[in-house]
Each structure stands twice: as structure tokens, then as C-alpha cells.
Design an enzyme around this catalytic site. Structure first.
Site, PDB file in Angstrom:
ATOM      1  CG  ASP A 165     -19.311 -19.390 -19.304  1.00 32.53           C
ATOM      2  OD1 ASP A 165     -19.923 -19.786 -18.182  1.00 32.53           O
ATOM      3  OD2 ASP A 165     -18.343 -20.410 -19.632  1.00 32.53           O
ATOM      4  CE  LYS A 202     -19.236 -20.977 -24.986  1.00 32.90           C
ATOM      5  NZ  LYS A 202     -18.261 -21.819 -25.241  1.00 32.90           N
ATOM      6  CG  MET A 204     -27.452 -27.237 -22.586  1.00 26.65           C
ATOM      7  SD  MET A 204     -25.795 -27.498 -23.497  1.00 26.65           S
ATOM      8  CE  MET A 204     -25.168 -28.815 -23.013  1.00 26.65           C
TER       9      MET A 204
HETATM   10  C1  LIG Z   1     -23.468 -25.807 -21.394  1.00 34.00           C
HETATM   11  S1  LIG Z   1     -23.826 -26.755 -19.979  1.00 34.00           S
HETATM   12  C2  LIG Z   1     -22.555 -26.918 -18.838  1.00 34.00           C
HETATM   13  C3  LIG Z   1     -22.614 -27.832 -17.933  1.00 34.00           C
HETATM   14  C4  LIG Z   1     -21.739 -27.767 -16.907  1.00 34.00           C
HETATM   15  N1  LIG Z   1     -20.418 -27.697 -17.301  1.00 34.00           N
HETATM   16  C5  LIG Z   1     -21.900 -28.539 -15.518  1.00 34.00           C
HETATM   17  O1  LIG Z   1     -21.184 -29.466 -15.321  1.00 34.00           O
HETATM   18  O2  LIG Z   1     -22.994 -28.687 -14.877  1.00 34.00           O
HETATM   19  C6  LIG Z   1     -25.109 -25.755 -19.809  1.00 34.00           C
HETATM   20  C7  LIG Z   1     -26.387 -26.538 -19.074  1.00 34.00           C
HETATM   21  O3  LIG Z   1     -26.096 -27.075 -17.692  1.00 34.00           O
HETATM   22  C8  LIG Z   1     -27.250 -27.095 -16.866  1.00 34.00           C
HETATM   23  N2  LIG Z   1     -27.171 -26.338 -15.851  1.00 34.00           N
HETATM   24  C9  LIG Z   1     -25.972 -25.698 -15.448  1.00 34.00           C
HETATM   25  N3  LIG Z   1     -26.348 -24.713 -14.147  1.00 34.00           N
HETATM   26  C10 LIG Z   1     -27.649 -25.162 -13.925  1.00 34.00           C
HETATM   27  C11 LIG Z   1     -28.341 -24.950 -12.758  1.00 34.00           C
HETATM   28  N4  LIG Z   1     -27.764 -24.081 -11.869  1.00 34.00           N
HETATM   29  N5  LIG Z   1     -29.532 -25.303 -12.764  1.00 34.00           N
HETATM   30  C12 LIG Z   1     -30.088 -26.347 -13.492  1.00 34.00           C
HETATM   31  N6  LIG Z   1     -29.337 -26.480 -14.674  1.00 34.00           N
HETATM   32  C13 LIG Z   1     -28.207 -26.239 -14.774  1.00 34.00           C
HETATM   33  C14 LIG Z   1     -28.235 -26.714 -17.718  1.00 34.00           C
HETATM   34  O4  LIG Z   1     -29.002 -27.767 -18.494  1.00 34.00           O
HETATM   35  C15 LIG Z   1     -27.697 -25.823 -18.973  1.00 34.00           C
HETATM   36  O5  LIG Z   1     -28.253 -25.712 -19.994  1.00 34.00           O
END
Ligand SMILES: C[S@@+](CC[C@H](N)C(=O)[O-])C[C@H]1O[C@@H](n2cnc3c(N)ncnc32)[C@H](O)[C@@H]1O
Length: 441
Positions: free
Chosen positions: A227, A249, A362
Site C-alpha cells: 500500500d 489505502k 495518524m
Molecule cells: C495506518 S498507520 C500504519 C503504521 C505502521 N503500521 C507502523 O508501524 O508504523 C499510518 C501512520 O503511521 C505513521 N507513519 C508511517 N510511516 C511514517 C513515516 N515514514 N513518517 C512519519 N509517520 C509515519 C503516520 O502517523 C501514518 O499516518
């Protein structure tokens, strides 16, 4: 080819090492865990004591002592290696990747041992330690496969099905009994190729933050569902001919509904494919990995989970935000700003005390409510915050300030996400943190 690689079985063999000191110790370490008997001599022993050795290593810095040792070694039938004296050696010690039965030796014919070691380091990442288990399974099944498949072509096909199929997958988890049972089924033809799904954590972006296990499974995959959060550089590490399916998504924009993703994973596995569901960060941290796991289990599909570096950890490390700190934070909590029932449903008072770090995933859209709720619950408006977007990628944006200014910081920097909010004393700029610790001391 300047030298010929050959492998010496160590069962029942003796290896002599003459000399004391780090070089001799290093040679001895090569044989740790092997069935060889290692004979250590600080000084050159009587000729008789060396006679049973298959190999003799001389790790003696003193030239006179080295001469004596070499003369004694030459009176035996053993092959001799003199450390740092290639011209006196019968054989070269390669850089070794040791995976039990599976051994890889790298040699530059003595020309550049450092290069050999660098190449070994690369191979170490390509051939994970778990591959030793595949060799164990192969040894265990060898006679059985030989009897069941007398023709060479059938035997080769059987080995491919066993080692690349479910039996191999099972062996890699360490369950050799289970793997052998599956291999039996494969041999009897009772098991047609059945697929497997791996939920794999891709980390926050930087491909170097992938685990070795994730890399191995990615490179084995027939089909990869990914995704928006998965960095293109991570996908590039997959096999060139692996099918890639975007099931993009983003919050509020469920272009492929969650149920459909689950259904497609199940269908691909039932078609016999090795399926990877690649998820940003860690699959079980705000990634709906739990739901996918349940759906796969309910469908009777074999499923495994490979953890990933969750974005809070990867992004904090890059920004040098220590999530806990002896002086400033005794706990860290990961929360979502986008709970199923809305952010307001969260009991923010639990996070309002000082000396704790809050990381909000998020949380961009709901940042003003979050800041207001925390302040209302008693957290100081001066609490440091950091907002980091696209951490560990070249598109990273990082802003810092105080909790009371959180919405303005986000607005001014044009941050839309994916971003994390770090709230707590540790989110202060590193110099401020050091100053605070010094003031407290
Ligand atoms: C659906 S969640 C998934 C989280 C993911 N499973 C994890 O362990 O990081 C998505 C959120 O993760 C955070 N996120 C993921 N990658 C990021 C990045 N490279 N920099 C900052 N925030 C990130 C943000 O808050 C984003 O809205």
C-alpha cells in the site's frame, strides 16, 4: 581459478593450533560448534602429538618459533596454514559463512582477505541463519527421497517441492518435525502446492531498516500486495518477476476495501502462491494486520508475521528523539489520532502527566483536538512537541515547538502526513534536552 575450493569433513578429525594470542584464538573460534577436536599448543609440541592432526595452524609471531613449528608440522602428513605467511601455506583459510551443514567459503587466493570478508558480510545478509534448518531438513529426508524417487529427474523435482514449498517454509521456522511431516506428504503426492501468506513489516521507509527475515521472504515472494506507506525502494528489493499489486489505502479513502484485500490474499494463497502482504512499519501496530491474520486463519490459509520497525521507532531514531530518558520520560505510549470511534473517545487524562512520551499515529487532522484535550487534562502547554512527516525518507519534514502551538506548527509547515506527533519533554531539540539534564543535575 587460482585455488580450488574443497570442503573437509570435520567429524572425527583433529585440528592442531600452535601459538598463543589473538590469532590462535581466532583460528580456534572457527571450529566452535563443529565436531572436530581442537588441539591447542602454546609452544611446538613433540612430533608425536601433531601426528593425528588433519590440519595444523601456526599462529606464531616470533620467526624462530614459527620456524620450529613449521619444521615439526612438515614432519606430519597434515596440511599446514601459517598465519600471515601465504607463501608457506598448503591451504588458505577462507572467510566463512557458517550455517551448520551449509557452509560457504570465500577466498581471494590470499590476495585480499579484507575483500573476502566484505563479500562474506554481503552473503551473510543474503543467506539468513535459518537456512541451516533447510540443510537439516534435507539431511533428514535424504534417504527417504532417494528411495521414493529413484530417477534423478523425479528426485530433483521432489527436492524443489520440498525445499521451496511448505515443508521448507516450516523448516525455516525451526519446526523440523512439522517440516518432515509436510515433506512426507509432498513425496506421497498428497500435498499439492499450497500457498502461504506472510504479513511483512516494511519499516518506515528507509530500506536498510528492513529485517533480514523480511528481505528473505520478500525475495522469495511470487506476489506482493502493498500500500501507500511502503517505500518504492523496499519494493525494489523484491524479485524482478514477482507480481506487485497496489492495494492503496489512505485514511478516509478506502480505495480497496479491507475485506477485499483479505479476500485477494486468500485467493492468491489458494492458487498456490507465496504471498507477501507488505505493510508500512510493523504489521501489528495500527496496521490492521490483526484483522488480516484472523481472516487468513479463518480461511485455513497458512500465515506468518514478520515484524517491522514501527514508524515511531524509526522516525524517532532518525530525529534523535529518545522515546524514554532517565531524566525526562519513564514511559512511552503509542496512540492513534484516528480511532474507530473518533479521537475524542480517547481518555487523554491518562497521558497528561509529565515525564511520559506520547507518540500519535495518524494524528495530523485531529492535532488541535489532541493538544486541547491534553492541556485540558493538565499537560503543560509548554510541553515540547515534534511533528515529523515522511521520516526516514528524503521527503522528511521535521518541526518542533510547544504543545499549545501544535496546530499552527502543522499548518505553517504544510504537513499533511504520513506524520507522527511526538509529545513530551524528549521532543525538545537535543541541545535543550542536554541543558535540562545538566540543570537538573
Ligand atoms: C495506518 S498507520 C500504519 C503504521 C505502521 N503500521 C507502523 O508501524 O508504523 C499510518 C501512520 O503511521 C505513521 N507513519 C508511517 N510511516 C511514517 C513515516 N515514514 N513518517 C512519519 N509517520 C509515519 C503516520 O502517523 C501514518 O499516518
Amino acid at each position: 581459478m587460482q585455488s580450488f575450493p574443497a570442503f573437509l569433513p570435520l567429524e572425527g578429525r583433529s585440528i592442531a593450533i600452535i601459538g598463543a594470542g589473538p590469532a590462535a584464538d581466532a583460528k580456534a573460534r572457527l571450529f566452535e560448534g563443529s565436531p572436530a577436536t581442537v588441539l591447542r599448543f602454546a609452544e611446538t609440541p613433540d612430533a608425536g602429538e601433531l601426528e593425528i592432526a588433519a590440519l595444523i595452524f601456526i599462529a606464531e609471531a616470533d620467526p624462530a618459533k614459527r620456524e620450529t613449528a613449521l619444521a615439526a608440522a612438515r614432519r606430519t602428513r597434515a596440511w599446514v596454514n601459517v598465519v600471515d605467511a601465504a607463501a608457506l601455506c598448503d591451504f588458505i583459510t577462507p572467510a566463512i559463512v557458517d550455517r551448520g551443514e551449509l557452509v560457504i567459503g570465500v577466498s581471494t587466493s590470499g590476495a585480499a582477505p579484507t575483500l573476502a570478508r566484505d563479500i562474506r558480510a554481503k552473503i551473510e545478509t543474503l543467506v539468513p541463519a535459518a537456512y541451516a534448518k533447510l540443510a537439516d531438513l534435507a539431511r533428514r529426508m535424504r534417504d527417504r527421497v532417494l528411495n521414493a524417487k529413484p530417477s534423478l529427474a523425479d528426485r530433483r523435482a521432489a527436492w524443489e517441492s520440498i525445499l521451496r514449498g511448505q515443508a521448507g517454509e516450516r523448516a525455516l521456522t525451526g519446526d523440523l518435525d512439522g517440516a518432515a511431516a509436510l515433506a512426507e506428504e509432498t513425496l506421497r503426492g498428497a500435498r499439492s502446492a499450497r500457498g502461504v501468506v506472510h504479513l511483512v513489516g516494511a519499516g518506515p521507509g528507509d530500506p536498510e531498516l528492513l529485517t533480514l527475515k523480511a528481505l528473505r521472504i520478500l525475495q522469495d515472494a511470487d506476489i506482493i500486495f502493498h500500500d501507500k506507506l511502503v517505500d518504492a525502494r523496499v519494493l525494489d528489493l523484491a524479485r524482478r518477476d514477482a507480481e506487485r499489486v497496489f492495494v492503496g489505502k489512505s485514511r478516509g479513502d478506502h480505495s480497496v476495501p479491507q475485506r477485499e484485500i483479505e479476500w485477494r490474499l486468500i485467493a492468491a494463497a489458494r492458487a498456490g502462491k507465496r504471498v507477501v502482504r507488505l505493510k508500512g512499519g510493523d504489521p501489528f501496530i495500527f496496521g490492521r494486520g490483526g484483522e488480516e491474520m484472523e481472516a487468513l486463519r479463518a480461511a485455513g490459509v497458512e500465515a506468518h508475521v514478520v515484524p517491522g520497525v514501527t514508524s515511531a521507532l524509526g522516525v524517532a531514531a532518525e530525529a534523535q528523539i529518545p522515546l524514554t530518558h532517565r531524566d525526562h520520560a519513564q514511559s512511552v505510549t503509542f496512540v492513534t489520532g484516528h480511532a474507530k470511534d473518533g479521537a475524542s473517545a480517547m481518555d487523554w487524562s491518562a497521558f497528561a502527566g509529565s515525564a511520559q512520551t506520547l507518540v500519535v499515529y495518524m494524528g495530523v487532522d485531529t492535532a488541535s483536538q489532541t493538544a486541547a484535550a491534553l492541556i485540558a487534562a493538565g499537560r503543560s502547554p509548554d510541553t515540547p512537541v515534534a511533528v515529523i512527516e515522511n521520516g526516514t525518507t528524503e521527503r522528511v519534514k521535521n518541526v518542533r515547538g510547544a504543545l499549545r502551538d501544535l496546530p499552527r506548527l502543522i499548518g505553517d509547515a504544510g504537513i499533511v502526513g504520513p506524520a507522527l506527533l511526538f509529545i513530551g519533554e524528549v521532543a525538545a531539540a537535543p541541545s535543550a534536552l542536554t541543558q535540562a539534564a545538566e540543570d537538573a543535575a
